[in-house]
Design an enzyme around this catalytic site. Structure first.
Site, PDB file in Angstrom:
ATOM      1  N   ASP A 127       0.838  -1.196   0.000  1.00 40.40           N
ATOM      2  CA  ASP A 127       0.000   0.000   0.000  1.00 40.40           C
ATOM      3  C   ASP A 127       0.873   1.246   0.000  1.00 40.40           C
ATOM      4  O   ASP A 127       1.657   1.471   0.924  1.00 40.40           O
ATOM      5  CB  ASP A 127      -0.909   0.013   1.229  1.00 40.40           C
ATOM      6  CG  ASP A 127      -2.040   1.036   1.111  1.00 40.40           C
ATOM      7  OD1 ASP A 127      -1.915   1.973   0.293  1.00 40.40           O
ATOM      8  OD2 ASP A 127      -3.032   0.900   1.834  1.00 40.40           O
ATOM      9  N   CYS A 171     -24.832   7.431   5.196  1.00 42.91           N
ATOM     10  CA  CYS A 171     -24.904   8.180   3.937  1.00 42.91           C
ATOM     11  C   CYS A 171     -26.151   7.815   3.126  1.00 42.91           C
ATOM     12  O   CYS A 171     -26.642   8.635   2.336  1.00 42.91           O
ATOM     13  CB  CYS A 171     -23.662   7.935   3.098  1.00 42.91           C
ATOM     14  SG  CYS A 171     -22.150   8.645   3.789  1.00 42.91           S
ATOM     15  N   CYS A 217     -27.340   9.087  -0.666  1.00 46.02           N
ATOM     16  CA  CYS A 217     -26.640  10.303  -1.076  1.00 46.02           C
ATOM     17  C   CYS A 217     -25.370   9.966  -1.849  1.00 46.02           C
ATOM     18  O   CYS A 217     -24.557   9.154  -1.402  1.00 46.02           O
ATOM     19  CB  CYS A 217     -26.300  11.155   0.151  1.00 46.02           C
ATOM     20  SG  CYS A 217     -25.418  12.695  -0.254  1.00 46.02           S
ATOM     21  N   CYS A 252     -20.906  13.520  -3.075  1.00 42.78           N
ATOM     22  CA  CYS A 252     -19.445  13.509  -3.127  1.00 42.78           C
ATOM     23  C   CYS A 252     -18.943  12.657  -4.289  1.00 42.78           C
ATOM     24  O   CYS A 252     -17.917  12.977  -4.915  1.00 42.78           O
ATOM     25  CB  CYS A 252     -18.848  13.013  -1.807  1.00 42.78           C
ATOM     26  SG  CYS A 252     -19.230  11.289  -1.398  1.00 42.78           S
ATOM     27  N   CYS A 292     -16.479  14.202  -7.426  1.00 41.23           N
ATOM     28  CA  CYS A 292     -15.063  13.808  -7.527  1.00 41.23           C
ATOM     29  C   CYS A 292     -14.567  13.925  -8.967  1.00 41.23           C
ATOM     30  O   CYS A 292     -15.022  13.195  -9.851  1.00 41.23           O
ATOM     31  CB  CYS A 292     -14.891  12.375  -7.042  1.00 41.23           C
ATOM     32  SG  CYS A 292     -13.185  11.767  -7.212  1.00 41.23           S
ATOM     33  N   CYS A 303      -7.107  18.217  -2.491  1.00 44.17           N
ATOM     34  CA  CYS A 303      -8.226  18.470  -3.401  1.00 44.17           C
ATOM     35  C   CYS A 303      -9.372  19.067  -2.599  1.00 44.17           C
ATOM     36  O   CYS A 303      -9.649  20.246  -2.681  1.00 44.17           O
ATOM     37  CB  CYS A 303      -8.652  17.185  -4.108  1.00 44.17           C
ATOM     38  SG  CYS A 303     -10.107  17.395  -5.172  1.00 44.17           S
ATOM     39  N   CYS A 325     -14.638  16.487  -2.328  1.00 38.62           N
ATOM     40  CA  CYS A 325     -15.560  15.536  -1.715  1.00 38.62           C
ATOM     41  C   CYS A 325     -15.856  15.909  -0.262  1.00 38.62           C
ATOM     42  O   CYS A 325     -16.892  15.524   0.294  1.00 38.62           O
ATOM     43  CB  CYS A 325     -15.012  14.115  -1.802  1.00 38.62           C
ATOM     44  SG  CYS A 325     -13.515  13.810  -0.834  1.00 38.62           S
ATOM     45  N   CYS A 371     -19.947  17.550   0.970  1.00 39.33           N
ATOM     46  CA  CYS A 371     -20.753  16.701   1.853  1.00 39.33           C
ATOM     47  C   CYS A 371     -21.870  17.530   2.492  1.00 39.33           C
ATOM     48  O   CYS A 371     -21.607  18.560   3.127  1.00 39.33           O
ATOM     49  CB  CYS A 371     -19.880  16.074   2.941  1.00 39.33           C
ATOM     50  SG  CYS A 371     -20.801  15.030   4.097  1.00 39.33           S
TER      51      CYS A 371
END
Length: 231
Positions: A106, A163, A166, A169, A173, A215, A218, A222
């Site tokens: 990762d 969420c 919805c 976001c 993006c 950025c 998102c 919200c």
């Protein structure tokens, strides 16, 4: 039961600028090297609504500065909490507010995930934007974490997303990195977001703002928590 000391930690964090504080039982969630630190203290610092309201189509220079400033504040709060706990004779360590540690599997991870502690501490859930969402402030927050072997009365974990249907976001993006799936405890990050697509888009499109490290679309989009307020 360290209820009095728990209250002292909350009071200290709030006095330094935290907006919410929660305590999580972390047994069975920690990697082996941290397994003796069975408690997590999660702090939330609210972002400026004025600054986030201006993050409409792309990040701003002011947002990047705010992002770094809030991270610095978080590190000061978690350091103060760490010192308080150590002075009581226990082990404690603060997780850096914003640090990426590349591993063999990762390239976009930290040494332990703030969001894991925050959900276990009942502060919010992980949204479709793969960020923590709080009832009060939506995703317009930054997180800090202290791991310790001191035992506390713990808060009730949040295990499922709120969420619902919805997708604001997701549609906002620009990297098309959000997959639109609802989180629940145990879901891996790849189910929610393509971290490579997100990072690549930022580095390519926003080089002039923090060298492409932020950025925020998102987060600013919200609808939970504070709405845009204009006179």
């Amino acid at each position: 039961m360290n209820l009095t000391f728990r209250e002292k930690i909350i009071e200290k964090a709030i006095s330094m600028g935290a907006s919410k504080v929660g305590f999580a039982k972390l047994e069975n969630f920690l990697p082996d090297n941290f397994s003796h630190l069975k408690s997590g203290i999660s702090i939330v610092v609210r972002l400026s609504d004025q600054i986030m309201n201006d993050v409409v189509d792309k990040p701003t220079h002011t947002y990047f500065h705010h992002y770094r400033t809030v991270n610095f504040l978080i590190d000061q709060i978690t350091l103060a909490i760490t010192n308080m706990i150590q002075n009581e004779g226990y082990l404690a360590m603060a997780i850096p507010a914003s640090q990426t540690v590349k591993t063999e599997t990762d390239a976009y991870t930290g040494i332990f995930q703030h969001k894991t502690v925050a959900t276990l501490a009942g502060l919010g859930w992980i949204g479709k934007n793969a960020c923590l969402v709080t009832e009060e402030f939506g995703s317009r927050i930054r997180l800090g974490t202290v791991l310790t072997n001191m035992i506390f009365p713990y808060d009730e974990p949040i295990k499922n997303s709120k969420c619902g249907d919805c997708n604001i976001c997701v549609t906002k993006c620009p990297a098309l990195a959000l997959k639109g799936n609802n989180w629940h405890q145990g879901v891996d990050r790849e189910t929610l977001v393509d971290a490579f697509a997100c990072s690549t888009y930022m580095s390519e499109q926003y080089k002039d703002i923090g060298r492409g490290s932020v950025c925020g679309l998102c987060i600013s989009s919200c609808p939970r928590g504070t709405k845009v307020i204009r006179p």
